[in-house]
Design a protein around this motif. Structure first.
Motif, PDB file in Angstrom:
ATOM      1  N   ARG A  18      27.338  32.357  46.269  1.00  0.00           N
ATOM      2  CA  ARG A  18      28.410  32.914  45.440  1.00  0.00           C
ATOM      3  C   ARG A  18      28.091  32.669  43.970  1.00  0.00           C
ATOM      4  NH1 ARG A  18      34.256  32.827  48.333  1.00  0.00           N
ATOM      5  NH2 ARG A  18      33.562  33.019  50.490  1.00  0.00           N
ATOM      6  N   MET A  19      28.475  33.627  43.148  1.00  0.00           N
ATOM      7  CA  MET A  19      28.182  33.542  41.732  1.00  0.00           C
ATOM      8  C   MET A  19      29.445  33.251  40.920  1.00  0.00           C
ATOM      9  SD  MET A  19      24.972  33.963  41.082  1.00  0.00           S
ATOM     10  CE  MET A  19      23.569  34.276  42.174  1.00  0.00           C
ATOM     11  N   ASP A  20      29.287  32.345  39.963  1.00  0.00           N
ATOM     12  CA  ASP A  20      30.345  32.077  38.994  1.00  0.00           C
ATOM     13  C   ASP A  20      30.172  33.088  37.865  1.00  0.00           C
ATOM     14  OD1 ASP A  20      32.258  31.048  37.310  1.00  0.00           O
ATOM     15  OD2 ASP A  20      31.091  29.286  36.743  1.00  0.00           O
ATOM     16  N   VAL A  21      31.054  34.071  37.781  1.00  0.00           N
ATOM     17  CA  VAL A  21      30.950  35.154  36.806  1.00  0.00           C
ATOM     18  C   VAL A  21      32.067  35.004  35.785  1.00  0.00           C
ATOM     19  CG1 VAL A  21      30.954  37.652  36.462  1.00  0.00           C
ATOM     20  CG2 VAL A  21      29.912  36.674  38.520  1.00  0.00           C
ATOM     21  N   THR A  50      32.142  35.189  56.877  1.00  0.00           N
ATOM     22  CA  THR A  50      32.964  36.199  56.212  1.00  0.00           C
ATOM     23  C   THR A  50      32.724  36.139  54.706  1.00  0.00           C
ATOM     24  OG1 THR A  50      34.856  34.705  55.965  1.00  0.00           O
ATOM     25  CG2 THR A  50      34.763  36.042  57.971  1.00  0.00           C
ATOM     26  N   LEU A  51      32.926  37.275  54.049  1.00  0.00           N
ATOM     27  CA  LEU A  51      32.920  37.360  52.597  1.00  0.00           C
ATOM     28  C   LEU A  51      34.021  38.336  52.195  1.00  0.00           C
ATOM     29  CD1 LEU A  51      29.180  37.522  51.431  1.00  0.00           C
ATOM     30  CD2 LEU A  51      30.908  35.874  50.667  1.00  0.00           C
ATOM     31  N   PRO A  52      34.975  37.900  51.411  1.00  0.00           N
ATOM     32  CA  PRO A  52      36.046  38.816  51.014  1.00  0.00           C
ATOM     33  C   PRO A  52      35.563  39.812  49.973  1.00  0.00           C
ATOM     34  CG  PRO A  52      36.354  36.674  49.990  1.00  0.00           C
ATOM     35  CD  PRO A  52      35.198  36.522  50.927  1.00  0.00           C
ATOM     36  N   ALA A  53      36.229  40.927  49.892  1.00  0.00           N
ATOM     37  CA  ALA A  53      35.928  41.927  48.872  1.00  0.00           C
ATOM     38  C   ALA A  53      36.087  41.313  47.489  1.00  0.00           C
ATOM     39  CB  ALA A  53      36.857  43.122  49.027  1.00  0.00           C
ATOM     40  N   GLY A  54      35.253  41.785  46.551  1.00  0.00           N
ATOM     41  CA  GLY A  54      35.397  41.375  45.167  1.00  0.00           C
ATOM     42  C   GLY A  54      34.717  40.085  44.790  1.00  0.00           C
ATOM     43  N   VAL A  55      34.009  39.433  45.716  1.00  0.00           N
ATOM     44  CA  VAL A  55      33.319  38.175  45.416  1.00  0.00           C
ATOM     45  C   VAL A  55      31.859  38.479  45.085  1.00  0.00           C
ATOM     46  CG1 VAL A  55      32.543  35.966  46.339  1.00  0.00           C
ATOM     47  CG2 VAL A  55      34.851  36.797  46.858  1.00  0.00           C
ATOM     48  N   PHE A  56      31.440  38.159  43.868  1.00  0.00           N
ATOM     49  CA  PHE A  56      30.042  38.365  43.494  1.00  0.00           C
ATOM     50  C   PHE A  56      29.163  37.334  44.202  1.00  0.00           C
ATOM     51  CE2 PHE A  56      31.835  40.733  39.903  1.00  0.00           C
ATOM     52  CZ  PHE A  56      30.968  41.823  39.862  1.00  0.00           C
ATOM     53  N   HIS A  57      28.045  37.808  44.738  1.00  0.00           N
ATOM     54  CA  HIS A  57      27.152  36.929  45.481  1.00  0.00           C
ATOM     55  C   HIS A  57      25.767  37.559  45.564  1.00  0.00           C
ATOM     56  CE1 HIS A  57      28.513  39.833  48.499  1.00  0.00           C
ATOM     57  NE2 HIS A  57      27.402  39.554  49.162  1.00  0.00           N
ATOM     58  N   SER A  58      24.813  36.771  46.035  1.00  0.00           N
ATOM     59  CA  SER A  58      23.500  37.285  46.402  1.00  0.00           C
ATOM     60  C   SER A  58      23.153  36.710  47.767  1.00  0.00           C
ATOM     61  CB  SER A  58      22.436  36.912  45.360  1.00  0.00           C
ATOM     62  OG  SER A  58      22.309  35.509  45.250  1.00  0.00           O
ATOM     63  N   THR A  59      22.282  37.404  48.485  1.00  0.00           N
ATOM     64  CA  THR A  59      21.930  37.010  49.852  1.00  0.00           C
ATOM     65  C   THR A  59      20.438  36.728  49.935  1.00  0.00           C
ATOM     66  OG1 THR A  59      23.723  38.355  50.760  1.00  0.00           O
ATOM     67  CG2 THR A  59      21.972  37.704  52.269  1.00  0.00           C
ATOM     68  N   HIS A  77      25.923  41.179  43.493  1.00  0.00           N
ATOM     69  CA  HIS A  77      26.788  42.324  43.757  1.00  0.00           C
ATOM     70  C   HIS A  77      28.086  41.853  44.393  1.00  0.00           C
ATOM     71  CE1 HIS A  77      24.786  41.442  47.544  1.00  0.00           C
ATOM     72  NE2 HIS A  77      25.756  42.100  48.177  1.00  0.00           N
ATOM     73  N   CYS A  78      29.054  42.764  44.472  1.00  0.00           N
ATOM     74  CA  CYS A  78      30.261  42.508  45.259  1.00  0.00           C
ATOM     75  C   CYS A  78      30.662  43.791  45.973  1.00  0.00           C
ATOM     76  CB  CYS A  78      31.407  41.960  44.409  1.00  0.00           C
ATOM     77  SG  CYS A  78      32.211  43.154  43.329  1.00  0.00           S
ATOM     78  N   HIS A  79      31.319  43.630  47.100  1.00  0.00           N
ATOM     79  CA  HIS A  79      31.700  44.748  47.954  1.00  0.00           C
ATOM     80  C   HIS A  79      33.137  45.193  47.676  1.00  0.00           C
ATOM     81  CE1 HIS A  79      29.012  42.274  50.867  1.00  0.00           C
ATOM     82  NE2 HIS A  79      28.251  43.094  50.170  1.00  0.00           N
TER      83      HIS A  79
END
Length: 266
Positions: free
Chosen positions: A98-101, A156-165, A79-81
């Motif tokens: 972080r995901m390479d999309v 920190t995680l910037p908006a718009g970065v796809f990732h999983s936790t 997901h991304c925020h």
């Protein structure tokens, strides 16, 4: 404590001295029914307590615990925020991958795609219902860089970065999550290509399970940060909250950020 004060403490390196005691009191007050803050089951596997929403700013406590069964997810953990995230780890180890999309479904060889294939869903919420809007935008994705964050650390995680936790070293972790809404951003999730637009109603766990989870978390905060904190003598008692319905979810609930009609789900 509010967003600006918490952010200031994290930036100044004071968070380990101030946030654990504050978070412990919040958890104890919610468990005892002294606070209207709800504890919401999040499809990403944690309990979310929205402590503050003020314009484009918000503060939540995120608790991963075996006491509460995770809410089911209809898409994926990727997901991304729509908001910039600043988090402080109260206890446990949180790993963000972080995901390479990339655009397009990719080539299929012998029935297997080289990367995971999916489509982008926009997540919009109204009241207690999340609508996952299938955009038809096909993508392929694979894990990229990851980083582990441990007790007392911030990230920190910037908006718009796809990732999983992911939660490492056990099933327990908790963070103080600060969100700042960014203009034009969206809450997005990656899911199967063949899943259409659909709705998911948020659910609450059994009140007793919720209280056990909150008190378990308060005890773990106290153990991870010895010193002044929650009133540990009362943490083993069953609070009055057990005999009442949990607080109702706010119709405007939207996670760490304060944006209406956006999802707490992602």
């Amino acid at each position: 404590m509010r967003y600006d004060e918490i952010r200031g403490d994290i930036r100044a390196g004071r968070a380990a001295r101030t946030l654990p005691a504050w978070a412990g009191r919040v958890l104890e007050d919610v468990a005892a029914g002294r606070s209207p803050v709800p504890a919401v089951r999040h499809p990403l596997g944690f309990l979310c307590l929205p402590v503050e929403r003020s314009g484009d700013l918000g503060v939540c406590l995120h608790i991963w615990t075996p006491e509460v069964r995770p809410a089911p997810s209809t898409t994926s953990p990727v997901h991304c925020h729509s908001w910039d995230l600043l988090s402080f780890v109260l206890y446990g180890t949180v790993r963000n991958v972080r995901m390479d999309v990339r655009e397009g479904p990719g080539d299929v060889v012998d029935g297997v795609a080289p990367d995971s294939a999916g489509q982008v869903f926009e997540v919009v919420s109204r009241g207690e219902v999340d609508e996952l809007r299938a955009t038809g935008r096909a993508v392929r994705y694979r894990p990229g860089p990851s980083a582990a964050h441990r007790t007392g650390e911030s990230y920190t995680l910037p908006a718009g970065v796809f990732h999983s936790t992911l939660i490492e070293d056990g099933l327990d972790a908790a963070t103080v999550a600060l969100g700042r809404q960014t203009p034009g951003g969206g809450d997005l999730s990656l899911g199967p290509l063949d899943v259409p637009t659909h709705q998911v109603r948020r659910s609450r766990s059994d009140p007793r399970d919720t209280v056990r989870a909150l008190l378990r978390s308060a005890r773990r905060i106290a153990a991870a940060h010895p010193g002044p904190g929650p009133r540990t003598a009362s943490l083993s008692q069953e609070p009055p909250f057990l005999s009442h319905e949990p607080p109702s979810l706010s119709e405007e609930f939207s996670g760490p950020h304060g944006r209406r009609c956006r999802s707490a789900r992602r």
